[in-house]
Design a protein around this motif. Structure first.
Motif, mmCIF file in Angstrom:
data_model
loop_
_atom_site.group_PDB
_atom_site.id
_atom_site.type_symbol
_atom_site.label_atom_id
_atom_site.label_comp_id
_atom_site.label_asym_id
_atom_site.label_seq_id
_atom_site.Cartn_x
_atom_site.Cartn_y
_atom_site.Cartn_z
ATOM 1 N N ASN A 593 0.812 -1.218 0.000
ATOM 2 C CA ASN A 593 0.000 0.000 0.000
ATOM 3 C C ASN A 593 0.843 1.263 0.000
ATOM 4 O O ASN A 593 0.924 1.996 0.970
ATOM 5 N N THR A 594 1.502 1.492 -1.114
ATOM 6 C CA THR A 594 2.103 2.801 -1.322
ATOM 7 C C THR A 594 1.114 3.620 -2.133
ATOM 8 O O THR A 594 0.080 3.121 -2.573
ATOM 9 N N VAL A 595 1.442 4.867 -2.378
ATOM 10 C CA VAL A 595 0.498 5.752 -3.061
ATOM 11 C C VAL A 595 0.179 5.213 -4.449
ATOM 12 O O VAL A 595 1.084 4.950 -5.250
ATOM 13 N N GLY A 596 -1.072 5.028 -4.757
ATOM 14 C CA GLY A 596 -1.511 4.607 -6.072
ATOM 15 C C GLY A 596 -1.328 3.136 -6.366
ATOM 16 O O GLY A 596 -1.556 2.703 -7.481
ATOM 17 N N SER A 597 -0.913 2.350 -5.427
ATOM 18 C CA SER A 597 -0.681 0.939 -5.720
ATOM 19 C C SER A 597 -2.000 0.203 -5.820
ATOM 20 O O SER A 597 -2.921 0.432 -5.053
ATOM 21 N N MET A 598 -2.101 -0.690 -6.761
ATOM 22 C CA MET A 598 -3.298 -1.508 -6.967
ATOM 23 C C MET A 598 -2.851 -2.902 -7.394
ATOM 24 O O MET A 598 -1.727 -3.103 -7.861
ATOM 25 N N GLY A 599 -3.701 -3.895 -7.308
ATOM 26 C CA GLY A 599 -3.351 -5.251 -7.719
ATOM 27 C C GLY A 599 -3.303 -5.420 -9.215
ATOM 28 O O GLY A 599 -2.425 -6.092 -9.752
ATOM 29 N N LEU A 600 -4.265 -4.789 -9.935
ATOM 30 C CA LEU A 600 -4.380 -4.974 -11.373
ATOM 31 C C LEU A 600 -4.543 -3.626 -12.052
ATOM 32 O O LEU A 600 -5.365 -2.819 -11.654
ATOM 33 N N LEU A 601 -3.757 -3.430 -13.151
ATOM 34 C CA LEU A 601 -3.935 -2.259 -14.000
ATOM 35 C C LEU A 601 -4.378 -2.739 -15.360
ATOM 36 O O LEU A 601 -3.707 -3.556 -15.995
ATOM 37 N N ALA A 602 -5.547 -2.239 -15.844
ATOM 38 C CA ALA A 602 -6.081 -2.631 -17.134
ATOM 39 C C ALA A 602 -6.315 -1.381 -17.963
ATOM 40 O O ALA A 602 -7.068 -0.486 -17.548
ATOM 41 N N GLN A 603 -5.689 -1.311 -19.144
ATOM 42 C CA GLN A 603 -5.827 -0.120 -19.969
ATOM 43 C C GLN A 603 -5.701 -0.491 -21.442
ATOM 44 O O GLN A 603 -5.158 -1.535 -21.787
ATOM 45 N N GLY A 604 -6.222 0.396 -22.312
ATOM 46 C CA GLY A 604 -6.165 0.149 -23.744
ATOM 47 C C GLY A 604 -7.254 -0.795 -24.212
ATOM 48 O O GLY A 604 -8.226 -1.077 -23.498
ATOM 49 N N ASP A 605 -7.110 -1.293 -25.443
ATOM 50 C CA ASP A 605 -8.099 -2.176 -26.060
ATOM 51 C C ASP A 605 -7.938 -3.580 -25.488
ATOM 52 O O ASP A 605 -6.974 -4.278 -25.778
ATOM 53 N N LEU A 606 -8.890 -4.005 -24.683
ATOM 54 C CA LEU A 606 -8.824 -5.309 -24.019
ATOM 55 C C LEU A 606 -9.918 -6.241 -24.518
ATOM 56 O O LEU A 606 -10.392 -7.112 -23.770
ATOM 57 N N ALA A 607 -10.318 -6.094 -25.800
ATOM 58 C CA ALA A 607 -11.415 -6.893 -26.343
ATOM 59 C C ALA A 607 -11.134 -8.385 -26.179
ATOM 60 O O ALA A 607 -10.064 -8.878 -26.533
ATOM 61 N N GLY A 608 -12.125 -9.078 -25.621
ATOM 62 C CA GLY A 608 -12.015 -10.521 -25.466
ATOM 63 C C GLY A 608 -11.221 -10.956 -24.262
ATOM 64 O O GLY A 608 -11.152 -12.156 -23.963
ATOM 65 N N THR A 609 -10.617 -10.046 -23.538
ATOM 66 C CA THR A 609 -9.822 -10.415 -22.370
ATOM 67 C C THR A 609 -10.747 -10.680 -21.182
ATOM 68 O O THR A 609 -11.683 -9.927 -20.921
ATOM 69 N N LYS A 610 -10.452 -11.763 -20.429
ATOM 70 C CA LYS A 610 -11.290 -12.168 -19.296
ATOM 71 C C LYS A 610 -10.460 -12.160 -18.021
ATOM 72 O O LYS A 610 -9.324 -12.631 -18.005
ATOM 73 N N VAL A 611 -11.049 -11.599 -16.954
ATOM 74 C CA VAL A 611 -10.426 -11.598 -15.633
ATOM 75 C C VAL A 611 -11.385 -12.321 -14.702
ATOM 76 O O VAL A 611 -12.462 -11.814 -14.391
ATOM 77 N N LEU A 612 -11.026 -13.562 -14.277
ATOM 78 C CA LEU A 612 -11.972 -14.437 -13.601
ATOM 79 C C LEU A 612 -11.364 -15.033 -12.334
ATOM 80 O O LEU A 612 -10.233 -15.542 -12.350
#
Length: 622
Positions: A593-612
């Motif tokens: 937990n530093t500033v702005g930290s997250m587990g997952l960053l998702a950006q751009g064209d992610l068509a068809g991508t699955k996060v399950l």
């Protein structure tokens, strides 16, 4: 007419008679015909006395039989000529001494006896000519002289030749056969032994040519026995060989110009250098075929055995073979052991057995043909194993594999190069381990179900020619060996290798659990890659030192990250940067937990991508 004497008798002048004469003498006596002899017939009575015919010309019309048990001397000079038109038999005398030319008119000639032992001694150079008749040397033959036998019938050696005193030279003519029934022939001259007719082995035979003499077989060798040839000179096989086993000694050279077939486990052992003088197929059943030294000659060579073929010297170094094939037409292949360092051909190399044990650096090189490898038996592997040395393969028209090739180096580079493509067909795999390098200037393509497998630190350096690279119908398997943060076999190196190809890959973890502690960012995933740690305890730990974990860019379309624990990253554990059709599933991602930290960053064209089904500490952003 009968010549009788109780003591010695010498006839110094010409002896002639149109009839048959019988010689009879007392025990220990000698009867000598020193001049020319012309007789209708000749026989000697059975008793222990000696008979000599030493004139420059002896002619007897009818068959001649020597029954005396002393000695018989036939000629005493190389220019003497003895014609026994009806044939000659000298098997009763204790010793038959021969010199000059002994001839028959299409009748048999027999000298010596095996039991009781009755020997033949060459006192001068001798020629025995029998026309269509046979020539038999039943007893031992000795004497440092030349013996030439011309017989359209069989020439038979029933006892050892040259065992006590090696002959200067032994030669048979092209007609008829030579039967080797005595076990050994020894000569001692640079010209040595020449068998111009077909040879039949009646006993296990050793031919020895001392003094660098040659041993030449102009025609076939047959018989259910073994043959060993010993000479520091040249051994020549110009006719087909079909025997129990064949061996040449370490000295000299073997010139091979015909097919060789053996049936015993001992197979074929060429301990000397081999030169091909014509196309040759060597077949040994389940027996071994061994080349202890070099093999050269611009002709095709086929080596067929379900046993072991050993190439202990360089092949084609002086003159490349036209082609080399192993186990052609054999449904259950054998094994080839390559320890000589070089296999060089002008045409194709077809390795149809398992290839193992490269004890030294090895180069498989075809100047203008394909190199193919793979056992005929489905699923059998072809293994190139070099015990820490390097192995390289090159071919102008490609390297094809019907079943797996394995390059099993430990510390040095295995290199496959070629101006043509490298291709695998059928169920073939290409396995490159350790520091192995696959570097073609053409394309790499795989057939229906073949894989390129690159475990450990092996790598593929493809695409050196614009527009060409790696193609595969199956993903390339990349093995992670050990948990080091860098170097051969590391997860870092595997991702870098996969990025090099641009072809879909699969990461294979060898340990369980596998805990990787990274000290810096891993390479961005820029090629389709499956990283599946399900049930294997795969953990990637940043140890609070690294800001980003697995980063998937657009070129990684179709990638899978599954069953991985990513922990202690100061930033995002997983980053999806415009990657389509990816699957992120059942992972556990923990960020500090530093500033702005997250587990997952998702950006751009992610068509068809699955996060399950993932667990993220710090949430999602994107």
């Amino acid at each position: 007419k009968t010549f009788r004497t109780t003591g010695d008798k010498t006839y110094a002048g010409t002896a002639s008679s149109t009839g048959t004469i019988t010689v009879q003498a007392g025990s220990g006596a000698s009867v000598k015909f020193l001049g020319n002899v012309s007789l209708g017939g000749l026989t000697t009575a059975a008793a222990k006395y000696d008979v000599e015919l030493t004139g420059t010309s002896v002619a007897v019309t009818s068959a001649v039989t020597f029954n005396n048990t002393g000695s018989v001397t036939l000629g005493n000079d190389a220019t003497d000529d003895l014609l026994f038109a009806g044939g000659v038999t000298s098997s009763a005398p204790s010793t038959t001494s021969v010199a000059g030319t002994i001839r028959t008119t299409n009748a048999n000639a027999t000298f010596g006896n095996a039991s009781p032992a009755r020997s033949v001694v060459l006192t001068r150079d001798a020629t025995v000519s029998t026309g269509s008749g046979s020539a038999t040397f039943a007893g031992t033959v000795n004497g440092a002289r030349r013996l030439v036998v011309n017989a359209a019938g069989d020439t038979t050696f029933s006892s050892a030749v040259g065992g006590d005193t090696p002959l200067a030279h032994l030669e048979t003519d092209a007609a008829g056969r030579t039967l080797l029934n005595g076990g050994a022939i020894t000569t001692a001259s640079p010209t040595s032994q020449v068998y111009n007719d077909d040879v039949v082995l009646g006993e296990t035979t050793t031919l020895t040519a001392n003094g660098g003499g040659a041993v030449t077989f102009a025609k076939t060798i047959t018989g259910g026995r073994s043959l060993t040839v010993k000479t520091s000179g040249t051994t020549t096989f110009n006719g087909a060989v079909s025997i129990l086993s064949l061996a040449t000694d370490a000295n000299g050279t073997t010139r091979l110009g015909a097919n060789v077939t053996t049936s015993a486990a001992a197979g074929q052992v060429y301990d000397d250098a081999v030169i091909l003088t014509a196309e040759a197929t060597l077949a040994a059943g389940s027996g071994a075929i061994t080349f202890a030294k070099t093999v050269d000659g611009g002709f095709p060579l086929a080596v067929n055995t379900t046993g072991t073929s050993t190439f202990g010297g360089k092949v084609g170094d002086g003159t490349p073979l036209a082609s080399l094939t192993t186990d052609s037409g054999i449904t259950t292949g054998g094994t080839s052991i390559v320890t000589g360092g070089l296999i060089r051909t002008s045409g194709q190399q077809a390795w149809r057995d398992n290839v193992v044990s490269l004890a030294t650096d090895a180069t498989f090189r075809s100047e203008n043909g394909a190199i193919t490898a793979g056992a005929i038996t489905p699923g059998a592997a072809t293994t190139f194993s070099s015990s820490g040395k390097s192995a390289s393969f090159s071919a102008a028209t490609g390297i094809g594999v019907a079943n797996p090739i394995r390059l099993a180096q430990t510390e040095v580079t295995a290199t496959i190069t070629g101006t043509g493509d490298i291709f695998l067909v059928g169920v073939g795999d290409l396995v490159i381990t350790s520091a192995g390098l696959l570097s073609p200037s053409g394309q790499i393509s795989l057939g229906a179900s073949g894989d390129i497998r690159v475990p450990s630190g092996g790598r593929i350096a493809a695409g050196s020619v614009p527009g060409q690279g790696v193609s595969a119908t199956q993903p390339i398997r990349w093995s992670v060996v050990g948990t080091a943060d860098s170097g051969p076999g590391s997860l870092r190196q595997v991702i870098a290798n996969a990025n090099t190809t641009g072809v879909a890959g699969v990461v294979v973890f060898s340990g369980s659990p596998d805990v990787f502690t990274v000290g810096r960012r891993l390479p961005v995933i820029a090629s389709p890659l499956t990283i599946d740690g399900t049930n294997r305890g795969v953990v990637i730990n940043a140890n609070r030192q690294v800001d980003a974990g697995l980063i998937l860019q657009a070129a990684a379309t179709g990638s899978v990250v599954r069953g991985i624990t990513l922990q202690n990253f100061t930033g995002f554990g997983i980053t999806l940067d415009g990657v389509r059709n990816a699957t992120i599933e059942r992972n556990t991602v923990t960020s500090i937990n530093t500033v702005g930290s997250m587990g997952l960053l998702a950006q751009g064209d992610l068509a068809g991508t699955k996060v399950l089904g993932n667990t993220f500490s710090g949430g999602l952003r994107g």
